[in-house]
Scaffold this active site. Structure first.
Site, PDB file in Angstrom:
ATOM      1  CG  ASP A 128      -1.950  -1.119   1.180  1.00 51.94           C
ATOM      2  OD1 ASP A 128      -2.310  -1.554   0.068  1.00 51.94           O
ATOM      3  OD2 ASP A 128      -2.370  -1.574   2.258  1.00 51.94           O
ATOM      4  NE  ARG A 155      -2.890   2.046 -22.398  1.00 53.45           N
ATOM      5  CZ  ARG A 155      -3.560   3.163 -22.120  1.00 53.45           C
ATOM      6  NH1 ARG A 155      -4.347   3.707 -23.035  1.00 53.45           N
ATOM      7  NH2 ARG A 155      -3.453   3.725 -20.941  1.00 53.45           N
ATOM      8  CD  GLU A 188      -6.781   6.986 -21.348  1.00 50.97           C
ATOM      9  OE1 GLU A 188      -6.011   6.886 -22.314  1.00 50.97           O
ATOM     10  OE2 GLU A 188      -7.077   6.012 -20.613  1.00 50.97           O
ATOM     11  CD  GLU A 223      -7.990  -1.865  -1.094  1.00 55.04           C
ATOM     12  OE1 GLU A 223      -8.572  -2.922  -1.341  1.00 55.04           O
ATOM     13  OE2 GLU A 223      -6.930  -1.801  -0.428  1.00 55.04           O
TER      14      GLU A 223
END
Length: 320
Positions: A128, A155, A188, A223
């Protein structure tokens, strides 16, 4: 000089923990210190799952993910009586100090032991990257590479089908993994808990991308920010483009650690031994500007706050 130390891993596993264990053991043995491994974290410490380790005990583990010592959640360790029983087990084996590898919950256990007079050294082991006092934690780089590869694959298929992909990554309440993955994977858009997001702003940004001729979009999200399946449905209804949510989950924790994580873990493990030899207990180790540092573990938990990486976040806005 200190003669016997223990080492344990606690909380969620992270790639590179084995490299850290290996480093602690071999660095200590090289200086005449006996090392004991505690299996299954604080639970194993309380249950006396302790064994003496040698150089050969850690052969061929530097390349392995997970932790050879095992890990376990043990909420009962919050109780002082349980910690006293754990310290009694350490004393029974003559273990004079403990190296704890793990995240903030593991640090809290080490802090409690330190407050009871038992010297501990904390090593930041979590994907994390949410530990104060260090730029990077053991396991973060490996997890980042796993996420980046997943984004690359998504992608390919998103481009082929003119699809939008919402990719949920781990990080709990820290957006470092989502942001780093967004930059490395060319996403993006990125959504992190430190900044939050407004759905209308996200939809407007997606509309802008579509108007400019984009055939697809990748959105990385940390998350616990929002329900990614519901978000994907909202985007699909708004744009008319097929939108799918991908929750990477525990795949981010596994696999062979990267060279960067192996080196970081090895440096930190050996440094922990050096600190204990110097009589330094109650410390946690970090890497800042590529230099090893150590902080008071109580101060680290109670007063230090990990700064948000504004530079990385702003970069995601520029490069989309």
């Amino acid at each position: 000089m200190i003669k016997k130390i223990g080492v344990l891993t606690s909380g969620g596993d992270a790639p590179g923990m084995n490299a850290a264990i290996r480093s602690v053991i071999r660095a200590a043995l090289a200086k005449g210190i006996e090392v004991y491994g505690i299996h299954d974290g604080y639970l194993g410490l309380h249950r006396d799952r302790i064994e003496k380790l040698e150089r050969r005990s850690v052969s061929d583990i530097i390349n392995r993910g997970g932790t050879m010592l095992g890990s376990a959640r043990f909420p009962a360790f919050k109780e002082e009586s349980v910690r006293r029983e754990a310290i009694a087990n350490l004393n029974k084996h003559g273990i004079e100090a403990l190296v704890v590898i793990g995240g903030d919950g593991s640090y809290m256990g080490a802090k409690k032991l330190t407050e009871m007079g038992y010297p501990c050294i904390g090593l930041p082991g979590t994907i994390d990257n949410d530990i104060a006092g260090t730029d990077f934690t053991i396991g973060f780089d490996t997890a980042l590479n796993v996420v980046m590869e997943a984004i690359d694959r998504l992608r390919d298929t998103s481009t082929s089908h003119k699809r939008i992909s919402v990719v949920e990554v781990m990080g709990r309440h820290c957006g470092d993994l989502a942001m780093a993955a967004a930059v490395a994977g060319g996403a993006e858009f990125v959504i992190v808990p430190e900044k939050g997001f407004k759905k209308e702003d996200l939809l407007a940004n997606i509309d802008e991308g579509i108007a400019s001729g984009k055939r697809h979009a990748i959105i990385t999200i940390c998350e616990h920010v929002t329900d990614v399946n519901a978000l994907a449905n909202l985007i699909e209804l708004h744009t008319g483009l097929e939108t799918r949510a991908t929750i990477l989950g525990h795949i981010q924790r596994g696999g062979s650690p990267t060279a960067r994580d192996r080196i970081l873990a090895s440096r930190m493990g050996a440094y922990a031994v050096d600190l204990l030899i110097e009589g330094q207990g109650g410390r946690c180790i970090g890497l800042q500007r590529n230099e090893l540092v150590h902080h008071d573990i109580i101060d680290c938990i109670e007063n230090m706050k990990r700064p948000f990486n504004e530079e990385l976040y702003n970069l995601t806005k520029i490069l989309f």
